[in-house]
Scaffold this active site. Structure first.
Site, PDB file in Angstrom:
ATOM      1  N   ASN A   9       0.863  -1.188   0.000  1.00 43.92           N
ATOM      2  CA  ASN A   9       0.000   0.000   0.000  1.00 43.92           C
ATOM      3  C   ASN A   9       0.897   1.234   0.000  1.00 43.92           C
ATOM      4  O   ASN A   9       1.495   1.565   1.024  1.00 43.92           O
ATOM      5  CB  ASN A   9      -0.890  -0.026   1.259  1.00 43.92           C
ATOM      6  CG  ASN A   9      -1.692   1.262   1.416  1.00 43.92           C
ATOM      7  OD1 ASN A   9      -1.835   2.033   0.475  1.00 43.92           O
ATOM      8  ND2 ASN A   9      -2.220   1.483   2.612  1.00 43.92           N
ATOM      9  N   LYS A  11       0.067   4.259  -0.246  1.00 45.83           N
ATOM     10  CA  LYS A  11      -0.596   5.448   0.318  1.00 45.83           C
ATOM     11  C   LYS A  11      -0.401   6.631  -0.645  1.00 45.83           C
ATOM     12  O   LYS A  11      -0.371   6.426  -1.851  1.00 45.83           O
ATOM     13  CB  LYS A  11      -0.088   5.753   1.724  1.00 45.83           C
ATOM     14  CG  LYS A  11      -0.076   4.515   2.605  1.00 45.83           C
ATOM     15  CD  LYS A  11       0.077   4.840   4.048  1.00 45.83           C
ATOM     16  CE  LYS A  11       0.272   3.552   4.827  1.00 45.83           C
ATOM     17  NZ  LYS A  11       0.038   3.695   6.238  1.00 45.83           N
ATOM     18  N   HIS A  94      -9.561   0.796   4.742  1.00 45.49           N
ATOM     19  CA  HIS A  94      -8.268   1.015   5.407  1.00 45.49           C
ATOM     20  C   HIS A  94      -8.501   1.968   6.582  1.00 45.49           C
ATOM     21  O   HIS A  94      -9.318   2.883   6.501  1.00 45.49           O
ATOM     22  CB  HIS A  94      -7.252   1.610   4.415  1.00 45.49           C
ATOM     23  CG  HIS A  94      -5.862   1.646   4.982  1.00 45.49           C
ATOM     24  ND1 HIS A  94      -5.450   2.624   5.854  1.00 45.49           N
ATOM     25  CD2 HIS A  94      -4.802   0.809   4.830  1.00 45.49           C
ATOM     26  CE1 HIS A  94      -4.186   2.378   6.203  1.00 45.49           C
ATOM     27  NE2 HIS A  94      -3.773   1.285   5.595  1.00 45.49           N
ATOM     28  N   GLU A  96      -6.988   4.441   7.649  1.00 40.85           N
ATOM     29  CA  GLU A  96      -6.852   5.883   7.350  1.00 40.85           C
ATOM     30  C   GLU A  96      -8.099   6.409   6.658  1.00 40.85           C
ATOM     31  O   GLU A  96      -8.463   7.573   6.815  1.00 40.85           O
ATOM     32  CB  GLU A  96      -5.578   6.118   6.511  1.00 40.85           C
ATOM     33  CG  GLU A  96      -4.327   5.944   7.369  1.00 40.85           C
ATOM     34  CD  GLU A  96      -3.086   5.502   6.612  1.00 40.85           C
ATOM     35  OE1 GLU A  96      -3.027   5.645   5.386  1.00 40.85           O
ATOM     36  OE2 GLU A  96      -2.164   4.991   7.280  1.00 40.85           O
ATOM     37  N   GLU A 166      -5.380  -5.310  10.402  1.00 41.40           N
ATOM     38  CA  GLU A 166      -4.390  -4.251  10.598  1.00 41.40           C
ATOM     39  C   GLU A 166      -4.690  -3.516  11.900  1.00 41.40           C
ATOM     40  O   GLU A 166      -5.516  -2.587  11.910  1.00 41.40           O
ATOM     41  CB  GLU A 166      -4.461  -3.246   9.443  1.00 41.40           C
ATOM     42  CG  GLU A 166      -4.134  -3.829   8.091  1.00 41.40           C
ATOM     43  CD  GLU A 166      -3.565  -2.749   7.189  1.00 41.40           C
ATOM     44  OE1 GLU A 166      -2.392  -2.854   6.830  1.00 41.40           O
ATOM     45  OE2 GLU A 166      -4.280  -1.783   6.871  1.00 41.40           O
ATOM     46  N   GLY A 172       2.259   2.128  10.580  1.00 39.16           N
ATOM     47  CA  GLY A 172       3.167   3.263  10.429  1.00 39.16           C
ATOM     48  C   GLY A 172       3.847   3.674  11.727  1.00 39.16           C
ATOM     49  O   GLY A 172       4.428   4.750  11.819  1.00 39.16           O
ATOM     50  N   SER A 211       3.415  -2.307  10.193  1.00 42.07           N
ATOM     51  CA  SER A 211       4.872  -2.269  10.358  1.00 42.07           C
ATOM     52  C   SER A 211       5.557  -3.595  10.027  1.00 42.07           C
ATOM     53  O   SER A 211       6.520  -3.991  10.682  1.00 42.07           O
ATOM     54  CB  SER A 211       5.235  -1.793  11.775  1.00 42.07           C
ATOM     55  OG  SER A 211       4.715  -0.493  11.999  1.00 42.07           O
TER      56      SER A 211
HETATM   57  C1  PEP Z   1      -0.697   0.065   5.811  1.00 43.01           C
HETATM   58  O1  PEP Z   1      -0.646   1.142   5.266  1.00 43.01           O
HETATM   59  O2  PEP Z   1      -1.681  -0.651   5.592  1.00 43.01           O
HETATM   60  C2  PEP Z   1       0.398  -0.345   6.688  1.00 43.01           C
HETATM   61  C3  PEP Z   1       0.308  -1.511   7.295  1.00 43.01           C
HETATM   62  O3  PEP Z   1       1.447   0.510   6.829  1.00 43.01           O
HETATM   63  P1  PEP Z   1       2.879   0.189   7.544  1.00 43.01           P
HETATM   64  O4  PEP Z   1       3.381  -1.097   6.967  1.00 43.01           O
HETATM   65  O5  PEP Z   1       3.738   1.363   7.190  1.00 43.01           O
HETATM   66  O6  PEP Z   1       2.610   0.072   9.003  1.00 43.01           O
END
Ligand code: PEP
Length: 248
Positions: A9, A11, A94, A96, A166, A172, A211
């Site tokens: 992803n 973003k 997601h 966000e 997630e 992040g 992460s």
């Molecule tokens: C994500 O954007 O879905 C995500 C898991 O980001 P990160 O790997 O940076 O934590």
């Protein structure tokens, strides 16, 4: 047998130069027998992804969609448009999108339904905040998020779909759920589907996101119900992303 999927992803990151460099870097590596790759670039780069990735084993998808197929929705992008740029997947719900753009469980379910109707494979993101985890409400939150989509699309809606667990506190932040923590929620999710349809539950790919990097991916992917990763930050460099794939 569920094949591992490692999905990136991106973003709101990228430029034409970055997309060219990153995708050419991924294409230069030999395919893996154990894991597939998918990338989720921002909308303006989907056509470039299509021209670079067509005919390869790497799939691509979008990060969100509007549930309406076409019309007066300035600034929005529909499922048929995503199909037109060769997308196989689309992320829905997601964290966000939920927290920054106010998408409710019902909005997420509409997007999931629109993706399915167009022939896309939705990747439904679910997960709890730190506060919810500390209150012992992880399963309750994940159950509510899944239930909204199950009520809208039924268990059959998950024949061609993916779930990504997630935990919001791990996205992040550099904090990853331990393999035990992640496996426990993945097993909970799979059990929820198994109580409706054993075959769909057995086939459903459940990705972990939060992460994921080259150091923690192997331990996560080794767990029974973890079928790959949804990767943010570490998907922006070909070498890092391939290291995660090769941990499978
Ligand atoms: C994500 O954007 O879905 C995500 C898991 O980001 P990160 O790997 O940076 O934590």
């Amino acid at each position: 047998m569920r094949k591992i999927l490692v999905a990136g992803n991106w973003k709101m990151h990228g430029s034409k130069a970055m997309v060219n460099g990153l995708l050419k870097g991924l294409l230069a590596a030999p395919d893996s027998e154990r894991a597939e790759l998918a990338v989720f670039p921002p909308f303006p780069y989907l056509a470039l992804a299509q021209s670079l990735l067509s005919g390869s084993s790497i799939a691509w998808g979008a990060q969100t969609l509007n549930p309406v197929a076409q019309g007066a929705h300035t600034g929005e992008v529909s499922a048929p448009m995503l199909l037109d740029t060769g997308c196989r997947y689309v992320l829905v719900g997601h964290s966000e999108r939920r927290s920054l753009y106010g998408e409710s469980d019902a909005d997420v379910a509409e997007r999931f339904a629109a993706a399915l109707a167009a022939g896309l494979e939705p990747v439904l993101c679910v997960g709890e905040t730190l506060e919810e985890r500390e209150q012992g409400r992880t399963e309750q939150v994940v159950e509510r998020q899944l239930q909204a989509v199950l009520e809208r699309c039924g268990v059959d809606g998950f024949r061609r779909a993916i779930v990504a667990y997630e935990p919001v506190w791990a996205i992040g932040t550099g904090k990853t759920a331990t393999p035990d923590q992640a496996q426990a929620v993945h097993a909970f999710i799979r059990d929820k589907f198994a109580s409706r349809d054993d075959i769909i539950a057995g086939q459903l790919r459940i990705l972990y996101g939060g992460s994921v990097n080259g150091s923690n991916a192997a331990d996560l992917f080794a767990r029974e119900d973890i079928d790959g990763g949804l990767v943010g930050g570490a998907s922006l460099k070909a070498e890092d992303f391939l290291t995660i794939r090769d941990a499978a």
